[in-house]
Scaffold this active site. Structure first.
Site, PDB file in Angstrom:
ATOM      1  N   CYS A  61      -0.730  -4.209  -3.211  1.00 14.79           N
ATOM      2  CA  CYS A  61      -0.731  -3.791  -4.620  1.00 14.79           C
ATOM      3  C   CYS A  61       0.292  -4.572  -5.426  1.00 14.79           C
ATOM      4  CB  CYS A  61      -0.519  -2.291  -4.734  1.00 14.79           C
ATOM      5  SG  CYS A  61       0.853  -1.698  -3.770  1.00 14.79           S
ATOM      6  N   GLU A  67       0.100   5.928  -6.713  1.00 19.74           N
ATOM      7  CA  GLU A  67       0.505   4.529  -6.562  1.00 19.74           C
ATOM      8  C   GLU A  67      -0.798   3.742  -6.472  1.00 19.74           C
ATOM      9  OE1 GLU A  67       1.036   1.273  -5.836  1.00 19.74           O
ATOM     10  OE2 GLU A  67       1.470   1.720  -3.742  1.00 19.74           O
TER      11      GLU A  67
END
Ligand code: NDP
Length: 456
Positions: A264, A230
């Site tokens: 993110c 990720e």
């Protein structure tokens, strides 16, 4: 000197250093985790593991204020946002406590070969490499599904959040998890590589930068270990001409300033339809520049510091480089005066494809703004990115929003909302944002042996 240090980024005060783990400590941790995997804890009934998750959720709720304060002091998150992070951690633990048994039921596959089904079993010890931006939530995303499934986890933390890591591990034990179910390792990148190479480790989950993801995935590939990554994102926030502009501005500001921009899935590229662009920019700029910078523990503060001096210096360099290559500053553009790792909320326009900023992720309170003439141009610009994590589309016409959402090349898209996360929904991306999913039913099966059994 240990490289694991707790430094308050609001004033640069060193609060505590934490000893690193040497080779014998790492070897012991791996032995214990592997023994646990071969015990009835991992191989037996699921209920005892789910009871631990339930107790963990309750413990987290009961200690929420203490946990939130530690995170705010250690990595600069506003106290209200730290409380939010703690809350979602207990929700994730509770979600798997309540749903993992159902999700992991064997699944029948109609087949000509006979009665066939897939069972879900743990695969063994995992390594989790975790960042600093959500120092509890990132850990819970790995712990909860894997504890339910039975995979023991060795967790390598970012070196600026050892205190959060320490309290998290203690809570897991206090909730009743046996030694080895979740073990903190304060170790170097080389030690992580050695762990991945060890036969007893069966997988690695990483959240972090492309650089870290690439190094870890290379090692996992070399030793044929399953990995999930990720990584970063450069998510778009597309505002069409029929959007509820006030709400889009309100959530756009939140989406860019939350966690001081270090998310993110934060909105990073604002793509505006030309008919509403001037109004959006003027409202957005007024709201961003009125942010109150200060102590993250002060309820009146609306923008805290970046997580470290390195993070601030990286942002200073990126914005200076963007401007040197022709971008225009609408507001901000500098580190804030005084002690602490603060950076002014910033808007950049006029970023052309030959500007390095065009493809860069700004991990801080810096918004890139682009103006387009129609929906196709918005999609083309959204997809002109190395990343593919999330995104958000604003329109009063849901059918139009759905069309854009389908065309945007990312792992997640939200219509009329900033990006969000919830235990029951999958989280992850495509392209250089990584691969694999965390949370939901998909997340728990990433590190499961999905074993086919057929009775002829
Ligand atoms: P890193 O990716 O360097 O750190 C994340 C984790 O990976 C840390 O635990 C780090 O350890 C570890 N790590 C780094 N390199 C390796 C390696 N070769 N082998 C094993 N582990 C490794 O993030 P940074 O703090 O440097 O942040 C830089 C950028 O990363 C940000 O600007 C952002 O783009 C991205 N990022 C994305 C996050 C997300 O949520 N997707 C979270 C954090 C960062 P150590 O701290 O010891 O180096």
């Amino acid at each position: 000197m240990s490289s694991y240090q707790s430094i308050n980024p609001a004033n640069n005060e060193l609060m505590k250093s934490w000893p690193s783990h040497d080779e014998s400590a790492v070897s012991h941790a791996l032995d214990v985790a592997d023994r646990l995997f071969h015990s009835s804890w991992s191989k037996g009934e699921i209920q005892p593991r789910l009871q631990v998750l339930k107790k963990l959720a309750d413990l987290i709720d009961s200690r929420a204020e203490e946990l939130a304060t530690i995170a705010s002091k250690e990595m600069g998150k506003l106290i209200g946002q730290s409380r939010g992070e703690v809350k979602i951690c207990s929700q994730i633990a509770r979600y798997y406590a309540e749903h993992a048994e159902r999700i992991l039921q064997p699944q029948a596959y109609p087949s000509e070969l006979g009665e066939a089904w897939v069972e879900y079993h743990p695969i063994g010890v995992l390594v989790a490499v975790e960042p600093w931006n959500f120092p509890y939530y990132q850990l819970m995303r790995v712990l909860a599904p894997n504890l339910a499934l039975g995979n023991p986890v060795l967790a390598k933390h970012a070196n600026i959040v050892p205190h959060c890591a320490d309290v998290f591990e203690k809570l897991v034990r206090e909730a009743g998890a046996p030694e080895g179910a979740w073990t903190n390792l304060f170790i170097s990148n080389e030690q992580v590589a050695d762990l991945i190479a060890d036969d007893r480790v069966q997988g690695v989950a990483l959240t972090g930068s492309e650089r870290a993801g690439s190094a870890v995935a290379e090692q996992a590939g070399k030793y044929l270990k399953k990995s999930t990554l990720e990584l970063g994102g450069n998510d778009v926030f597309v505002v069409l001409d029929d959007a509820d502009l006030d709400e889009a501005v309100r959530q756009g500001v939140q989406a860019r300033l939350s966690n001081c921009g270090q998310v993110c899935t934060a909105a990073k590229r604002f793509i505006l339809h030309e008919k509403i662009a001037d109004r959006f920019i003027s409202q957005f700029s007024a709201a961003l520049s009125s942010a109150t910078l200060g102590d993250p523990l002060d309820e009146k503060t609306t923008l805290g510091p970046l997580s470290s001096a390195d993070a601030r210096d990286r942002l200073v360099k990126q914005v200076d480089e963007a401007v040197a290559n022709g971008a225009t500053l609408v507001t901000g553009g500098k580190a804030a005066e005084g002690a602490g790792c603060f950076y002014q909320p910033t808007i950049l326009t006029g970023i052309t494809p030959n500007n390095p900023a065009y493809y860069q992720e700004f991990f801080g309170p810096v918004a890139q703004v682009y103006v387009v003439g129609d929906d196709n141009a918005a999609v083309a610009l959204a997809n002109d990115s190395h990343y593919g994590l999330g995104g958000s589309v604003w329109t009063r016409d849901t059918a139009r929003g759905r069309k854009l959402a389908s065309a945007i090349e990312t792992g997640m898209v939200f219509i009329n909302s900033q990006s969000d996360t919830s235990a029951e929904l999958p989280f992850g991306g495509v392209k250089r944002s990584g691969y694999g999913r965390e949370l939901s039913d998909l997340g728990i099966k990433e590190f499961a042996n999905q074993k086919l059994v057929v009775v002829a």
